[in-house]
Design a protein around this motif. Structure first.
Motif, short mmCIF file in Angstrom:
data_model
loop_
_atom_site.label_atom_id
_atom_site.label_comp_id
_atom_site.label_asym_id
_atom_site.label_seq_id
_atom_site.Cartn_x
_atom_site.Cartn_y
_atom_site.Cartn_z
N ALA A 108 0.82 -1.22 0.00
CA ALA A 108 0.00 0.00 0.00
C ALA A 108 0.85 1.26 0.00
CB ALA A 108 -0.91 -0.01 1.22
N VAL A 109 0.33 2.30 -0.68
CA VAL A 109 0.93 3.65 -0.60
C VAL A 109 0.23 4.34 0.58
CG1 VAL A 109 1.46 5.77 -1.82
CG2 VAL A 109 1.20 3.64 -3.10
N LEU A 110 0.97 4.53 1.67
CA LEU A 110 0.33 4.95 2.93
C LEU A 110 0.10 6.45 3.04
CD1 LEU A 110 2.22 2.55 5.37
CD2 LEU A 110 -0.09 2.31 4.46
N ALA A 111 0.86 7.25 2.29
CA ALA A 111 0.65 8.71 2.34
C ALA A 111 1.25 9.36 1.11
CB ALA A 111 1.28 9.30 3.60
N GLY A 112 0.65 10.47 0.68
CA GLY A 112 1.17 11.26 -0.43
C GLY A 112 0.95 12.74 -0.16
N ARG A 113 1.97 13.54 -0.41
CA ARG A 113 1.88 14.98 -0.11
C ARG A 113 2.54 15.82 -1.20
NH1 ARG A 113 -1.61 14.19 2.54
NH2 ARG A 113 -2.03 14.40 4.76
N TRP A 114 1.80 16.83 -1.70
CA TRP A 114 2.40 17.84 -2.60
C TRP A 114 3.25 18.78 -1.76
CZ3 TRP A 114 1.97 16.89 -7.55
CH2 TRP A 114 0.84 16.24 -8.05
N ASN A 115 4.33 19.28 -2.37
CA ASN A 115 5.07 20.34 -1.66
C ASN A 115 4.31 21.66 -1.82
OD1 ASN A 115 5.67 21.23 -4.26
ND2 ASN A 115 7.88 21.10 -4.02
N TYR A 116 4.79 22.72 -1.13
CA TYR A 116 4.02 23.98 -1.05
C TYR A 116 3.88 24.66 -2.40
CZ TYR A 116 4.20 23.36 3.96
OH TYR A 116 4.04 22.84 5.21
N GLU A 117 4.84 24.44 -3.29
CA GLU A 117 4.78 25.09 -4.61
C GLU A 117 4.03 24.23 -5.62
OE1 GLU A 117 7.69 26.61 -2.11
OE2 GLU A 117 7.81 24.60 -2.98
N GLY A 118 3.75 22.97 -5.28
CA GLY A 118 3.08 22.07 -6.23
C GLY A 118 4.01 21.55 -7.31
N THR A 119 5.32 21.63 -7.07
CA THR A 119 6.30 21.19 -8.08
C THR A 119 6.75 19.75 -7.86
OG1 THR A 119 8.05 22.13 -6.72
CG2 THR A 119 7.21 23.50 -8.51
N ALA A 120 6.45 19.19 -6.69
CA ALA A 120 6.90 17.82 -6.39
C ALA A 120 5.89 17.13 -5.48
CB ALA A 120 8.28 17.85 -5.75
N LEU A 121 5.88 15.80 -5.58
CA LEU A 121 5.00 14.97 -4.76
C LEU A 121 5.86 13.94 -4.04
CD1 LEU A 121 2.04 13.80 -4.16
CD2 LEU A 121 2.43 12.35 -6.14
N VAL A 122 5.61 13.74 -2.75
CA VAL A 122 6.32 12.69 -2.03
C VAL A 122 5.32 11.60 -1.66
CG1 VAL A 122 6.07 13.84 0.24
CG2 VAL A 122 7.89 12.16 -0.10
N THR A 123 5.70 10.33 -1.86
CA THR A 123 4.85 9.21 -1.44
C THR A 123 5.66 8.28 -0.55
OG1 THR A 123 5.42 7.88 -3.38
CG2 THR A 123 3.44 9.26 -3.53
N VAL A 124 4.98 7.63 0.39
CA VAL A 124 5.63 6.65 1.26
C VAL A 124 4.75 5.40 1.32
CG1 VAL A 124 6.81 8.36 2.69
CG2 VAL A 124 4.53 7.64 3.35
N GLY A 125 5.39 4.26 1.56
CA GLY A 125 4.61 3.04 1.49
C GLY A 125 4.99 1.97 2.47
N GLU A 126 4.28 0.87 2.38
CA GLU A 126 4.53 -0.29 3.25
C GLU A 126 5.91 -0.89 2.99
OE1 GLU A 126 0.46 -2.53 4.58
OE2 GLU A 126 1.11 -2.84 2.52
N ASP A 127 6.44 -0.65 1.78
CA ASP A 127 7.76 -1.20 1.44
C ASP A 127 8.90 -0.40 2.07
OD1 ASP A 127 7.54 1.11 -0.02
OD2 ASP A 127 7.82 0.18 -1.99
N GLY A 128 8.56 0.64 2.85
CA GLY A 128 9.60 1.41 3.55
C GLY A 128 10.33 2.40 2.66
N GLN A 129 9.79 2.67 1.47
CA GLN A 129 10.46 3.60 0.55
C GLN A 129 9.81 4.98 0.59
OE1 GLN A 129 10.73 1.78 -3.37
NE2 GLN A 129 12.59 0.72 -2.73
N ILE A 130 10.65 6.00 0.41
CA ILE A 130 10.16 7.39 0.30
C ILE A 130 10.55 7.86 -1.09
CG2 ILE A 130 10.41 9.75 1.18
CD1 ILE A 130 11.32 6.96 3.47
N LYS A 131 9.58 8.18 -1.92
CA LYS A 131 9.86 8.54 -3.31
C LYS A 131 9.38 9.95 -3.63
CE LYS A 131 9.78 3.82 -5.11
NZ LYS A 131 9.20 2.90 -6.11
N ILE A 132 10.15 10.61 -4.46
CA ILE A 132 9.81 11.97 -4.92
C ILE A 132 9.40 11.88 -6.39
CG2 ILE A 132 10.60 14.37 -5.17
CD1 ILE A 132 10.72 13.52 -2.28
N TRP A 133 8.24 12.49 -6.72
CA TRP A 133 7.69 12.44 -8.08
C TRP A 133 7.51 13.86 -8.62
CZ3 TRP A 133 6.57 7.34 -9.65
CH2 TRP A 133 6.56 6.39 -8.61
N SER A 134 7.50 13.97 -9.93
CA SER A 134 7.25 15.28 -10.55
C SER A 134 5.75 15.56 -10.50
CB SER A 134 7.72 15.28 -12.00
OG SER A 134 6.83 14.53 -12.79
N LYS A 135 5.40 16.75 -10.92
CA LYS A 135 4.00 17.19 -10.93
C LYS A 135 3.13 16.27 -11.80
CE LYS A 135 1.57 21.46 -12.20
NZ LYS A 135 1.75 22.82 -12.69
#
Length: 777
Positions: A108-135
């Motif tokens: 499961a993807v347990l949380a996702g958050r846009w940064n304040y400018e909306g230029t990046a998204l961070v997701t975290v999951g059950e696999d213990g990974q923290i990933k940064i995504w583009s818009k």
């Protein structure tokens, strides 16, 4: 302050609600394990299904794309990210169309958050990974990976760092590679939720140990709650960082930013898995385990000023009570109240569409004007005008509702401004820069343009809190600020060419406030409450500064107290447990300030003789020197036993010219360069050389003598006499060069000095006959 709960009789979802998010202050989206996304309209109390997700997609977290901070301002969010149990996140439009689904994590993807400018998204999951995504949902980087599930994530205020959970640990990881990672044990159980506020830079955490905690951005604990009966399943900051909400099983709690609790409600909700604050910070929505969405309005906020007490009784109603005669007025508003401020005999209230300005003399006819944007996040008042901060900018208005100015600066982000980082006086606006926290921007209130020559006020350390004094002349406006080391400094805001001195007033200062009636400063210093009756003393005579202070023990206020207001001679302090304490200080220093500002020196002396306190005489001495009234200064210094200074003042009286007297008064205050400049501009070259000789400033004395081609022999004679006294030989090359072949004739030098003094006397008597001298003796 309390929460007014509203809960439907029957839930709109069949399964637990996992997440909620506001689009506007009146519209909310909720997601549930019944695969439905429902839109709630609070104005019409209607709900409608936006989209039905596939049966294998269980939503976990929702976050709306932030309103753009650019020129094209959206009135509401247009799309959101939804994370789900199938390892994907989905970018979904406001109308419910799934724009994109991205395979993001294993499990499961347990949380996702846009940064304040909306230029990046961070997701975290059950696999213990923290990933940064583009818009657009393209993977930029895997920021970190660990062996345990990451339950929650939050962006730092500058969108340069990410805070995430790791079992019982909290970790702050910057986006830059090789930057230092901060990690600390935060709870005794698994941490379920975190939130990081961009305005106050504080972190909230909640865990299975049934506690919620407040931390600063260095991982230092500021508040640790008592254990609750059930795990804390959700926490969320209000947008302005003044309040936060805590959710647990059948529990919703409203807390102050320092941690103490305003209100505790026990709605029939099951566990509250997610809390969202509305954009204007007036209401909360909670995602409940029993299929409900709980709504709560913040009511019964209270504002006090002198004998008036204003309470927000309902969303659109305020009650004003005059405690002197128990008169009660009800104020009704068309829209719900978002922010209010009561000070300087005016109540300023902003609703979602308008701003109301009431005078305490007349509550019946407010002045009303429309707002450009309805989300006012800060109201600051001064005697003549008030400041509104919203998502679009900073606006200054008079109490008659007239727009005055709107200051702007590079990289301005109004969403992170608060009462500690913005200060307002009758003529100046000061704003701390968020990009470089060592800098303060200074603006003219009347024009919104940079003050003076446009130079910024720069300090050697990061600044935490700023405050402008409220009274006195524009040219004498001072700003006090506390830096990262908790040192208190004061400096002048008028900056033309020369570098203004930044002088330290105190150490270990946690909070400060200026009086609204005169320039008296108070602060909480370590375990002491300190009042600087005349902070300007540091510019006049630093030696007597300790004699102008009032100090008392402040251990009764416990840890982390905060000064709420300083009105008249009453200081209000809020303790860490939320209780308010009032301290009354002596009314006499304020009366002294009043006399001095009106040049009533005889009344000031009479007052000091009546009060018989050393602090009063010391303040009067400094005030008199600052205003060049040396007769009063002499009396005051004599009263506090500063005999050497009395003698010096007497010697100033005997000086022949106005310029010499002015120069020696400046020297008395330690302004050597200014004293020298006064003499040089008046053509009194010898006198300028002589003050440098008297101060043993030999290099400068010779420099002036050579530059103006006069009294070189005088300087050399005094230098020789000085060295002989101490039995030393000349080693200075310049002095050796000019002394070569020169015979010192003391008779000749004395005659020259006598001639200079005679010349000065003659000049003085001729100018005195033509115009009156302003200095009083």
């Amino acid at each position: 302050m309390r929460l007014k709960i509203s809960l439907l009789k029957e839930p709109k979802h069949q399964e637990l609600v996992s997440c909620v998010g506001w689009t506007t202050a009146e519209e909310l989206y909720s997601c549930s394990d019944d695969h439905q996304i429902v839109k709630w309209n609070l104005l019409t109390s209607e709900t409608s299904q936006i989209v039905k997700l596939p049966d294998d997609t269980y939503p976990i977290d929702l976050h709306w794309f932030p309103k753009s901070l650019g020129i094209k301002k959206q009135t509401q969010a247009e799309s959101f990210v939804l994370t789900s149990s199938d390892g994907k996140f989905h970018l979904i439009s406001k109308l419910g169309r799934v724009e994109k689904s991205v395979e993001a994590h294993c499990g499961a993807v347990l949380a996702g958050r846009w940064n304040y400018e909306g230029t990046a998204l961070v997701t975290v999951g059950e696999d213990g990974q923290i990933k940064i995504w583009s818009k657009t949902g393209m993977l930029r980087s895997t920021l970190a990976q660990q062996g345990t599930p990451v339950y929650s994530v939050a962006w730092g205020p500058d969108s340069e760092k990410v805070l995430y959970t790791a079992g019982k640990q909290l970790i702050i990881k910057p986006l830059q590679p090789n930057a230092k990672v901060l990690q600390w044990k935060a709870h005794d159980g698994i941490i379920l939720k975190v939130d990081w506020n961009s305005v106050n830079d504080l972190i909230l955490s909640a865990g299975e140990d049934c506690k919620y905690k407040v931390w600063d951005s260095y991982g230092r604990p500021l508040y640790n709650s008592q254990p609750h009966e059930h795990p804390i399943t959700s926490v969320a900051w209000a947008p302005d960082g003044e309040l936060f909400a805590v959710g647990s099983f059948h529990t919703l709690r409203l807390c102050d930013k320092t941690g103490w609790s305003y209100a505790l409600e026990k709605p029939n909700t099951g566990s509250i898995f997610n809390i969202a604050w509305s954009i204007d910070g007036t209401q909360i929505a909670g995602a409940c385990g029993n299929g409900h969405v709980v709504f709560a309005h913040v009511v019964e906020q209270r504002w006090e000023w002198k004998n008036f007490q204003v309470t927000l009784t309902k969303r659109r109603t305020m009650q004003v009570r005059n405690v002197l005669n128990d008169a009660v007025d009800l104020l009704e508003f068309r829209d719900r109240v978002i922010k209010a401020s009561l000070n300087y005999a005016h109540l300023v209230v902003s609703t979602s569409l308008q701003c109301y300005v009431f005078s305490t003399k007349n509550w019946n006819t407010p002045l009303i004007f429309d707002l450009k944007e309805g989300t006012v996040s800060l109201i600051l008042q001064a005697e003549r005008h008030f400041l509104l901060v919203d998502g679009g900018g900073i606006y200054l208005y008079s109490y008659e509702g007239r727009f005055i100015s709107s200051p702007k600066f590079p990289g301005m982000r109004t969403d992170i401004l608060n009462a500690q980082t913005v200060s307002l006086s009758n003529d100046t606006i000061a704003i701390k820069d968020k990009a470089d926290e060592k800098i303060i921007f200074l603006f003219e209130a009347s024009t919104g343009k940079p003050l003076g020559d446009g130079k910024l006020l720069s300090h050697k350390n990061e600044i935490l809190e700023i405050a402008l004094d409220q009274k006195g002349l524009t040219n004498e406006r001072k700003i006090a600020f506390i830096d990262k080391n908790r040192d208190l400094y004061i400096t002048s805001v008028k900056r033309f060419g020369k570098e203004e001195q930044i002088i330290k007033l105190g150490t270990m200062v946690h909070t400060l406030a200026w009086s609204d009636t005169c320039n008296i400063l108070c602060g909480l210093q370590d375990t002491r409450f300190t009042v600087w009756y005349y902070p300007n003393t540091v510019y006049v005579d630093r030696d007597i500064l300790p004699k102008t202070l009032y100090e008392r023990d402040a251990s009764e206020f416990s840890k982390n107290p905060h000064i709420v207001s300083f009105v008249g001679n009453q200081v209000t302090i809020r303790r860490a447990d939320g209780s308010l304490n009032h301290i009354s200080i002596s009314p006499y220093p304020a009366i002294l300030h009043e006399y001095v500002s009106s040049s009533k020196w005889e009344d000031a002396i009479r007052l000091c003789r009546f009060v018989k306190e050393q602090t009063m005489w010391a303040c009067l001495a400094a005030m008199a020197v600052a205003n060049r009234d040396m007769t009063t200064a002499e009396t005051a210094y004599a009263a506090i036993g500063e005999i050497d200074k009395v003698q010096y003042i007497n010697s100033i009286k005997d000086l022949p010219s106005k310029e010499s007297k002015m120069a020696h008064i400046l020297m008395f205050s330690g302004n050597i360069q200014e004293a020298e400049m006064v003499l040089l501009q008046a053509g009194l070259i010898y006198q300028a050389i002589q003050i440098n000789i008297n101060l043993y400033n030999w290099e400068r004395a010779l420099e002036l003598a050579v530059k103006y081609k006069t009294h070189v022999d005088t300087v050399l004679a005094y230098r020789q006499k000085f060295l002989e006294t101490f039995g030393k030989q000349e080693t200075n090359k310049r002095y050796l060069q000019y002394a070569e072949g020169l015979q010192i004739d003391w008779e000749k030098i004395k005659a020259k000095i006598e001639m200079e003094i005679t010349k000065e006397r003659e000049r003085s008597s001729s100018s005195q006959s033509s115009k009156h001298i302003g200095l009083k003796y």
